[in-house]
Design an enzyme around this catalytic site. Sequence first.
Site, PDB file in Angstrom:
ATOM      1  N   HIS A 140       0.805  -1.226   0.000  1.00 14.93           N
ATOM      2  CA  HIS A 140       0.000   0.000   0.000  1.00 14.93           C
ATOM      3  C   HIS A 140       0.841   1.282   0.000  1.00 14.93           C
ATOM      4  O   HIS A 140       1.467   1.622   1.007  1.00 14.93           O
ATOM      5  CB  HIS A 140      -0.952  -0.026   1.218  1.00 14.93           C
ATOM      6  CG  HIS A 140      -1.864   1.152   1.276  1.00 14.93           C
ATOM      7  ND1 HIS A 140      -2.247   1.753   2.441  1.00 14.93           N
ATOM      8  CD2 HIS A 140      -2.469   1.854   0.278  1.00 14.93           C
ATOM      9  CE1 HIS A 140      -3.047   2.767   2.173  1.00 14.93           C
ATOM     10  NE2 HIS A 140      -3.189   2.853   0.873  1.00 14.93           N
ATOM     11  N   GLU A 152       2.915   0.698   3.315  1.00 21.14           N
ATOM     12  CA  GLU A 152       2.417  -0.292   4.278  1.00 21.14           C
ATOM     13  C   GLU A 152       2.490  -1.668   3.625  1.00 21.14           C
ATOM     14  O   GLU A 152       2.017  -1.833   2.498  1.00 21.14           O
ATOM     15  CB  GLU A 152       0.942  -0.009   4.618  1.00 21.14           C
ATOM     16  CG  GLU A 152       0.723   0.968   5.737  1.00 21.14           C
ATOM     17  CD  GLU A 152      -0.764   1.161   6.028  1.00 21.14           C
ATOM     18  OE1 GLU A 152      -1.168   0.929   7.174  1.00 21.14           O
ATOM     19  OE2 GLU A 152      -1.510   1.561   5.118  1.00 21.14           O
ATOM     20  N   ASN A 190      -4.923   4.377   7.279  1.00 22.57           N
ATOM     21  CA  ASN A 190      -6.320   4.782   7.074  1.00 22.57           C
ATOM     22  C   ASN A 190      -7.204   4.524   8.292  1.00 22.57           C
ATOM     23  O   ASN A 190      -8.227   5.177   8.457  1.00 22.57           O
ATOM     24  CB  ASN A 190      -6.891   4.106   5.832  1.00 22.57           C
ATOM     25  CG  ASN A 190      -6.352   4.773   4.575  1.00 22.57           C
ATOM     26  OD1 ASN A 190      -6.161   5.982   4.552  1.00 22.57           O
ATOM     27  ND2 ASN A 190      -6.082   3.986   3.559  1.00 22.57           N
TER      28      ASN A 190
HETATM   29  N1  CAA Z   1       5.257  13.579  -8.397  1.00 18.51           N
HETATM   30  C1  CAA Z   1       6.492  14.012  -8.113  1.00 18.51           C
HETATM   31  N2  CAA Z   1       6.749  15.012  -7.244  1.00 18.51           N
HETATM   32  C2  CAA Z   1       5.686  15.621  -6.673  1.00 18.51           C
HETATM   33  C3  CAA Z   1       4.358  15.233  -6.928  1.00 18.51           C
HETATM   34  C4  CAA Z   1       4.165  14.150  -7.823  1.00 18.51           C
HETATM   35  N3  CAA Z   1       2.952  13.683  -8.128  1.00 18.51           N
HETATM   36  N4  CAA Z   1       3.530  16.016  -6.201  1.00 18.51           N
HETATM   37  C5  CAA Z   1       4.308  16.860  -5.488  1.00 18.51           C
HETATM   38  N5  CAA Z   1       5.602  16.627  -5.774  1.00 18.51           N
HETATM   39  C6  CAA Z   1       6.783  17.268  -5.181  1.00 18.51           C
HETATM   40  C7  CAA Z   1       7.020  18.641  -5.682  1.00 18.51           C
HETATM   41  O1  CAA Z   1       7.775  18.629  -6.884  1.00 18.51           O
HETATM   42  C8  CAA Z   1       7.798  19.262  -4.537  1.00 18.51           C
HETATM   43  O2  CAA Z   1       9.165  18.867  -4.626  1.00 18.51           O
HETATM   44  P1  CAA Z   1      10.368  19.721  -3.890  1.00 18.51           P
HETATM   45  O3  CAA Z   1      10.251  19.438  -2.431  1.00 18.51           O
HETATM   46  O4  CAA Z   1      11.603  19.144  -4.497  1.00 18.51           O
HETATM   47  O5  CAA Z   1      10.160  21.146  -4.213  1.00 18.51           O
HETATM   48  C9  CAA Z   1       7.195  18.613  -3.304  1.00 18.51           C
HETATM   49  O6  CAA Z   1       6.559  17.422  -3.778  1.00 18.51           O
HETATM   50  C10 CAA Z   1       6.173  19.504  -2.656  1.00 18.51           C
HETATM   51  O7  CAA Z   1       5.179  19.829  -3.624  1.00 18.51           O
HETATM   52  P2  CAA Z   1       4.577  21.289  -3.832  1.00 18.51           P
HETATM   53  O8  CAA Z   1       5.620  22.342  -3.517  1.00 18.51           O
HETATM   54  O9  CAA Z   1       3.924  21.347  -5.164  1.00 18.51           O
HETATM   55  O10 CAA Z   1       3.373  21.369  -2.832  1.00 18.51           O
HETATM   56  P3  CAA Z   1       3.316  21.253  -1.270  1.00 18.51           P
HETATM   57  O11 CAA Z   1       4.536  21.740  -0.600  1.00 18.51           O
HETATM   58  O12 CAA Z   1       2.013  21.870  -0.955  1.00 18.51           O
HETATM   59  O13 CAA Z   1       3.238  19.679  -1.027  1.00 18.51           O
HETATM   60  C11 CAA Z   1       2.126  17.611  -0.817  1.00 18.51           C
HETATM   61  C12 CAA Z   1       2.280  18.866  -1.660  1.00 18.51           C
HETATM   62  C13 CAA Z   1       3.425  16.818  -0.840  1.00 18.51           C
HETATM   63  C14 CAA Z   1       1.031  16.805  -1.504  1.00 18.51           C
HETATM   64  C15 CAA Z   1       1.775  18.031   0.654  1.00 18.51           C
HETATM   65  O14 CAA Z   1       0.698  18.918   0.662  1.00 18.51           O
HETATM   66  C16 CAA Z   1       1.427  16.847   1.524  1.00 18.51           C
HETATM   67  O15 CAA Z   1       2.282  16.140   2.016  1.00 18.51           O
HETATM   68  N6  CAA Z   1       0.105  16.619   1.709  1.00 18.51           N
HETATM   69  C17 CAA Z   1      -0.406  15.489   2.499  1.00 18.51           C
HETATM   70  C18 CAA Z   1      -0.402  14.261   1.630  1.00 18.51           C
HETATM   71  C19 CAA Z   1      -0.897  13.060   2.354  1.00 18.51           C
HETATM   72  O16 CAA Z   1      -1.254  13.084   3.527  1.00 18.51           O
HETATM   73  N7  CAA Z   1      -0.922  11.948   1.636  1.00 18.51           N
HETATM   74  C20 CAA Z   1      -1.430  10.712   2.179  1.00 18.51           C
HETATM   75  C21 CAA Z   1      -2.834  10.582   1.777  1.00 18.51           C
HETATM   76  S1  CAA Z   1      -3.511   9.111   2.458  1.00 18.51           S
HETATM   77  C22 CAA Z   1      -3.144   7.947   1.389  1.00 18.51           C
HETATM   78  O17 CAA Z   1      -2.592   8.133   0.335  1.00 18.51           O
HETATM   79  C23 CAA Z   1      -3.574   6.599   1.802  1.00 18.51           C
HETATM   80  C24 CAA Z   1      -4.869   6.166   1.239  1.00 18.51           C
HETATM   81  O18 CAA Z   1      -5.013   4.972   1.080  1.00 18.51           O
HETATM   82  C25 CAA Z   1      -6.010   7.047   1.017  1.00 18.51           C
END
Ligand code: CAA
Length: 291
Positions: A140, A152, A190
């Site tokens: 996961h 996970e 989750n």
């Molecule tokens: N691919 C590659 N790189 C990416 C990317 C992608 N799809 N999306 C973001 N990035 C990179 C950016 O290039 C940036 O890189 P640098 O640090 O080198 O600059 C970095 O990630 C940060 O991105 P941004 O500056 O555009 O935006 P941000 O600082 O607002 O971060 C985020 C975006 C990483 C999504 C942040 O908001 C975050 O961590 N959010 C929480 C995400 C989270 O909790 N995810 C888990 C969800 S639960 C889950 O997935 C489980 C499930 O089963 C539902």
Amino acid sequence: MEIARIGIIGAGQMGNGIAHVMALAEYDVLITDISQEALDRALEAITANMSRQVGRGKISEATMTAAMDRISTTLALADLGRTDLVIEAATERESVKQAIFEDLVPHLKPDTILTSNTSSISITRLASRTDRPEKFMGFHFMNPVPVMQLVELIRGIATDAETFAACKAVVDRLGKTAASAEDFPAFIVNRILMPMINEAVYTLYEGVGSVRSIDESLKLGANHPMGPLELADFIGLDTCLAIMNVLHDGLADTKYRPCPLLTKYVEAGWLGRKTQRGFYDYRGDVPVPTR
Ligand code: CAA
């Protein structure tokens, strides 16, 4: 066992993210989907995300070219028979996943490891519908896959030690961290994250706060990178609701009751970013709260 070729089922957000990180870790990747359009969109998304990494100096142009060369696509599920590890990342619906496994199993090599990126469905139950419950487990990833450090790993009741070790070695090669979770509804992330998101929706439903004040509170008051409603839109409100239902049904505790407002948004087709509307409206230049 040596894993060199990885098959990915489903070319959506999770599937393309998994292909992205696997190709950068020098695995050969084969992605399958039922739609050629979805496969084309996945390659475009991977290209855009890797280009961003090149732009930010995280990887070189040559690394990106080599990684893209390792990714191929197919509409034929049977082509995944040649791979060593399959990661299913199709729609989060048990009937869909089971139908895929039933179609795939006759084509697999005997030693291929079969895994699912499911965020909440029982690994033991999915495994029981295949010919290899001992070589089946949960793999996961978190969204966005290239950024999030955790994977996970979930053993079903029959998963053997070699299968777990082989999957753990893949996570290590990705440079990510594996958390071992037992096979109970929604595993670890989750089980904790979704009730928090559901509670944020209740907080909105009961008028305790607005979309903006709830998200600001958790961002500034608890140092979360995204507010819970913004995160729900990012994950997909249908996925959030599906996971709450798995918790509610699987643990039979009313504390997991999905908020009626979450159900209403899903019924409206307001599923978050992917449909351009959820707790925020994404159709303009900046997201605007919908409540
Ligand atoms: N691919 C590659 N790189 C990416 C990317 C992608 N799809 N999306 C973001 N990035 C990179 C950016 O290039 C940036 O890189 P640098 O640090 O080198 O600059 C970095 O990630 C940060 O991105 P941004 O500056 O555009 O935006 P941000 O600082 O607002 O971060 C985020 C975006 C990483 C999504 C942040 O908001 C975050 O961590 N959010 C929480 C995400 C989270 O909790 N995810 C888990 C969800 S639960 C889950 O997935 C489980 C499930 O089963 C539902």
